[in-house]
Design a protein around this motif. Structure first.
Motif, mmCIF file in Angstrom:
data_model
loop_
_atom_site.group_PDB
_atom_site.id
_atom_site.type_symbol
_atom_site.label_atom_id
_atom_site.label_comp_id
_atom_site.label_asym_id
_atom_site.label_seq_id
_atom_site.Cartn_x
_atom_site.Cartn_y
_atom_site.Cartn_z
ATOM 1 N N UNK A 52 -5.565 8.938 -7.822
ATOM 2 C CA UNK A 52 -5.944 8.356 -6.531
ATOM 3 C C UNK A 52 -7.387 7.879 -6.565
ATOM 4 N N UNK A 53 -8.259 8.657 -7.190
ATOM 5 C CA UNK A 53 -9.660 8.249 -7.313
ATOM 6 C C UNK A 53 -9.790 6.928 -8.054
ATOM 7 N N UNK A 54 -9.076 6.803 -9.162
ATOM 8 C CA UNK A 54 -9.105 5.552 -9.925
ATOM 9 C C UNK A 54 -8.548 4.406 -9.079
ATOM 10 N N UNK A 55 -7.449 4.661 -8.395
ATOM 11 C CA UNK A 55 -6.850 3.636 -7.537
ATOM 12 C C UNK A 55 -7.780 3.203 -6.417
ATOM 13 N N UNK A 56 -8.492 4.149 -5.819
ATOM 14 C CA UNK A 56 -9.415 3.815 -4.727
ATOM 15 C C UNK A 56 -10.590 2.977 -5.217
ATOM 16 N N UNK A 57 -11.095 3.293 -6.406
ATOM 17 C CA UNK A 57 -12.197 2.501 -6.962
ATOM 18 C C UNK A 57 -11.739 1.060 -7.180
ATOM 19 N N UNK A 58 -10.580 0.898 -7.805
ATOM 20 C CA UNK A 58 -10.055 -0.440 -8.077
ATOM 21 C C UNK A 58 -9.746 -1.175 -6.775
ATOM 22 N N UNK A 106 0.835 -1.213 0.000
ATOM 23 C CA UNK A 106 0.000 0.000 0.000
ATOM 24 C C UNK A 106 0.866 1.258 0.000
ATOM 25 N N UNK A 107 1.980 1.221 0.715
ATOM 26 C CA UNK A 107 2.898 2.361 0.706
ATOM 27 C C UNK A 107 3.493 2.546 -0.688
ATOM 28 N N UNK A 108 3.875 1.445 -1.330
ATOM 29 C CA UNK A 108 4.422 1.520 -2.691
ATOM 30 C C UNK A 108 3.386 2.097 -3.643
ATOM 31 N N UNK A 109 2.133 1.661 -3.524
ATOM 32 C CA UNK A 109 1.065 2.195 -4.377
ATOM 33 C C UNK A 109 0.933 3.699 -4.171
ATOM 34 N N UNK A 110 0.997 4.149 -2.932
ATOM 35 C CA UNK A 110 0.905 5.589 -2.660
ATOM 36 C C UNK A 110 2.031 6.352 -3.370
ATOM 37 N N UNK A 111 3.247 5.825 -3.308
ATOM 38 C CA UNK A 111 4.368 6.462 -4.006
ATOM 39 C C UNK A 111 4.164 6.436 -5.519
ATOM 40 N N UNK A 112 3.624 5.331 -6.029
ATOM 41 C CA UNK A 112 3.342 5.255 -7.468
ATOM 42 C C UNK A 112 2.347 6.335 -7.881
ATOM 43 N N UNK A 113 1.288 6.501 -7.106
ATOM 44 C CA UNK A 113 0.273 7.496 -7.438
ATOM 45 C C UNK A 113 0.830 8.902 -7.390
ATOM 46 N N UNK A 114 1.665 9.186 -6.407
ATOM 47 C CA UNK A 114 2.315 10.504 -6.338
ATOM 48 C C UNK A 114 3.237 10.692 -7.548
ATOM 49 N N UNK A 115 3.983 9.651 -7.900
ATOM 50 C CA UNK A 115 4.867 9.734 -9.067
ATOM 51 C C UNK A 115 4.098 9.999 -10.348
ATOM 52 N N UNK A 116 2.974 9.325 -10.529
ATOM 53 C CA UNK A 116 2.144 9.566 -11.712
ATOM 54 C C UNK A 116 1.614 10.995 -11.731
#
Length: 158
Positions: free
Chosen positions: A140-146, A110-120
């Motif tokens: 982040x919205x797309x990530x939260x839905x998925x 989950x931490x890695x995903x957060x960094x990925x979203x910030x990077x994008x």
């Protein structure tokens, strides 16, 4: 190469790949993780999904446009960039599942995903004249839905 050509031929295919890899692999990885509570199963799901998605996205990009009329450059080069970005986006949050502990692996993922979203969001802000906050909200919205869908299915199936 002009800045516009660089954007069309390198950055845009990389962004498509990174976004797809980061988002499309969330459901299988976290769904399997939550259904089985086995980090190894989640790792295998993430690895095969990242590879399959990379091949699919690479071919999709390469076959979608010859580049002759649009100026988007070599389809093979764009396909390789998109496929590579897809694999990278998918494998990064898969790697924590090499840990043997379920809770540690899912927390780190989950931490890695957060960094990925910030990077994008940073890439969208830097190259596509988007505000950082708006870009972060979109990804982040797309990530939260998925993540929500995969968590619900994983918990129901597990």
């Amino acid at each position: 190469m002009t800045e516009h050509e660089f954007l069309l031929q390198r950055i845009q295919p990389a962004m498509v790949g990174l976004i797809d890899g980061s988002l499309s692999t969330l459901a299988p990885i976290f769904g399997i993780a939550l259904a089985t509570h086995d980090p190894r199963d989640a790792f295998v799901a993430g690895l095969v999904t990242a590879i399959g998605a990379a091949v699919s996205m690479g071919f999709s990009e390469a076959l979608s446009d010859t580049g002759e009329f649009t100026g988007r450059g070599s389809p093979i080069q764009r396909g390789l960039i998109t496929g590579g970005g897809t694999f990278l986006g998918g494998i990064l949050h898969t790697l924590p599942f090499l840990l043997s502990g379920f809770h540690e692996a899912i927390f780190l993922a989950m931490i890695v995903v957060a960094f990925e979203l910030v990077g994008l969001a940073v890439l969208r802000w830097k190259y596509f004249d988007d505000s950082f906050v708006r870009a972060l909200g979109i990804v982040t919205g797309a990530g939260l839905i998925i993540a929500g869908v995969s968590a619900a299915l994983g918990n129901q199936l597990g």
